[in-house]
Design a protein around this motif. Structure first.
Motif, short mmCIF file in Angstrom:
data_model
loop_
_atom_site.label_atom_id
_atom_site.label_comp_id
_atom_site.label_asym_id
_atom_site.label_seq_id
_atom_site.Cartn_x
_atom_site.Cartn_y
_atom_site.Cartn_z
N GLU A 93 -32.64 -3.32 -7.41
CA GLU A 93 -32.01 -2.57 -6.34
C GLU A 93 -32.09 -1.07 -6.61
N ARG A 94 -32.23 -0.71 -7.89
CA ARG A 94 -32.15 0.70 -8.29
C ARG A 94 -33.45 1.26 -8.85
N ILE A 95 -34.29 0.44 -9.48
CA ILE A 95 -35.53 0.92 -10.09
C ILE A 95 -36.70 0.08 -9.60
N PRO A 96 -37.94 0.60 -9.71
CA PRO A 96 -39.11 -0.14 -9.22
C PRO A 96 -39.24 -1.53 -9.87
N LEU A 97 -39.81 -2.45 -9.11
CA LEU A 97 -39.95 -3.83 -9.57
C LEU A 97 -40.75 -3.93 -10.86
N GLY A 98 -41.91 -3.26 -10.91
CA GLY A 98 -42.75 -3.32 -12.11
C GLY A 98 -42.03 -2.81 -13.35
N THR A 99 -41.26 -1.75 -13.18
CA THR A 99 -40.49 -1.20 -14.30
C THR A 99 -39.42 -2.17 -14.76
N ALA A 100 -38.71 -2.78 -13.82
CA ALA A 100 -37.65 -3.72 -14.18
C ALA A 100 -38.21 -4.93 -14.93
N VAL A 101 -39.34 -5.46 -14.47
CA VAL A 101 -39.94 -6.62 -15.13
C VAL A 101 -40.42 -6.26 -16.53
N ALA A 102 -41.01 -5.08 -16.67
CA ALA A 102 -41.48 -4.65 -17.99
C ALA A 102 -40.33 -4.50 -18.98
N ILE A 103 -39.22 -3.92 -18.53
CA ILE A 103 -38.04 -3.78 -19.40
C ILE A 103 -37.50 -5.14 -19.77
N GLU A 104 -37.38 -6.01 -18.78
CA GLU A 104 -36.86 -7.35 -19.02
C GLU A 104 -37.76 -8.13 -19.99
N PHE A 105 -39.05 -7.83 -19.95
CA PHE A 105 -40.03 -8.51 -20.80
C PHE A 105 -39.77 -8.26 -22.29
N LEU A 106 -39.02 -7.22 -22.61
CA LEU A 106 -38.70 -6.93 -24.02
C LEU A 106 -37.91 -8.06 -24.65
N GLY A 107 -37.11 -8.77 -23.85
CA GLY A 107 -36.31 -9.88 -24.39
C GLY A 107 -37.15 -10.99 -24.99
N PRO A 108 -38.03 -11.63 -24.20
CA PRO A 108 -38.86 -12.69 -24.78
C PRO A 108 -39.86 -12.19 -25.80
N LEU A 109 -40.32 -10.94 -25.68
CA LEU A 109 -41.22 -10.39 -26.69
C LEU A 109 -40.53 -10.34 -28.05
N THR A 110 -39.29 -9.91 -28.06
CA THR A 110 -38.54 -9.85 -29.31
C THR A 110 -38.33 -11.25 -29.88
N VAL A 111 -38.01 -12.20 -29.01
CA VAL A 111 -37.84 -13.58 -29.47
C VAL A 111 -39.13 -14.10 -30.09
N ALA A 112 -40.27 -13.85 -29.43
CA ALA A 112 -41.55 -14.31 -29.95
C ALA A 112 -41.85 -13.69 -31.31
N ALA A 113 -41.54 -12.40 -31.47
CA ALA A 113 -41.80 -11.73 -32.73
C ALA A 113 -40.93 -12.30 -33.85
N VAL A 114 -39.66 -12.54 -33.55
CA VAL A 114 -38.75 -13.09 -34.56
C VAL A 114 -39.17 -14.50 -34.95
#
Length: 302
Positions: A93-114
């Motif tokens: 609602e507040r930021i572009p869709l691509g930006t929001a998905v990229a930020i959210e993607f940090l969650g599973p990326l961190t899980v995969a790295a751990v």
């Protein structure tokens, strides 16, 4: 079982996976006008409710296989899914869709790295974080702290959801888990969404929510399951790293969200990081019976 026939979808598996990616991002992009009508909470509640009804019709939850210890985890999955969906929709609602998905993607990326157990894989979340910085451009006055905060909350929720799902995913197929948790998610989102949506719900709003639910999770579920029957989990997971790029494209085409040159570079960094993290963060699949399980969801939401 109805899904036994639904997964016989023609076409190369990589194409089915890519279409599933665009289905879920198209759902997010088309949710933005609905957010304007009933708010992010209301949109989450209506979408999850419609999705729950559709998935229950397609895949009954594995109630007979439930054990006493499964209930808290399944409830946690559903509650997390509901809250994460609300947070993500509040972000777009507040930021572009691509930006929001990229930020959210940090969650599973961190899980995969751990999960990988290797220090070398920590480079991928760091690389993605660099891409997110380029996407959000925090040095500009237009930087939306609240929107970025909601996207980060959604990323934490996505990562937590993956960890919780693995606890029950070794015993249940992904489809069964989805059917069991979506109703809980809908009720959770309704606590926030009902006050936002009350007085604004009519036949048109319900029809839009139904259409969005048909795209994701229903079409997404059918396409992903059909793809997974004909390709490896590694190849599938690597393709899923294209999701932030798909979000950027649909944000541009549907929502007229034009990225800058730096933001294009940022999205490329996130995609590369996602693909590399997936290839380094595998685990041996559990011994299960029945249909091929769904992958860990890219997102417990859209």
């Amino acid at each position: 079982m109805l899904t036994k026939y639904l997964v016989r979808v023609p076409g190369p598996p990589w194409l089915l996976a890519v279409v599933a990616i665009f289905a879920i991002q198209l759902t997010s992009a088309l949710s933005v006008p609905l957010i304007e009508l009933v708010g992010p909470g209301g949109t989450a509640w209506l979408r999850l409710s419609m999705g729950a009804l559709l998935m229950l019709a397609l895949v009954p939850p594995p109630l007979r296989s439930l054990r006493r210890g499964d209930a808290p985890v399944l409830l946690g999955l559903g509650i997390g899914m509901g809250l994460t969906t609300v947070a993500f929709l509040a972000a777009i609602e507040r930021i572009p869709l691509g930006t929001a998905v990229a930020i959210e993607f940090l969650g599973p990326l961190t899980v995969a790295a751990v999960r990988s157990g290797s220090l070398r894989t920590t480079v991928w979340p760091v690389l993605a974080l660099g891409g997110v910085v380029l996407l959000t451009e925090p040095w500009h006055s237009e930087f939306d702290v609240v929107g970025v905060g909601f996207a980060l909350l959604a990323g934490i929720g996505w990562g937590t959801y993956i960890v919780l799902l693995q606890k029950v995913g070794d015993r249940f197929t992904g489809a069964g888990v989805l059917s069991a948790t979506l109703p809980v998610a809908a009720v959770t989102a309704g606590v926030i969404g009902w006050p936002q949506a009350a007085g604004h719900i009519d036949g048109r709003v319900l029809l839009i929510a139904l259409g969005l639910a048909l795209l994701a999770p229903v079409a997404q579920f059918v396409l992903e399951l059909a793809a997974l029957r004909r390709m490896t989990a590694t190849a599938f997971g690597t393709l899923m790293a294209l999701e932030p790029a798909a979000a950027l494209i649909l944000g541009l085409v549907i929502l007229a969200q034009l990225p800058s040159a730096l933001q294009y570079v940022g999205i490329m960094l996130v995609v590369v990081a996602g693909a590399c993290a997936q290839r380094g963060g595998l685990r041996a699949p559990p011994l299960t019976t029945g249909p091929v399980p769904l992958p860990e969801p890219r997102r417990p939401t859209d």
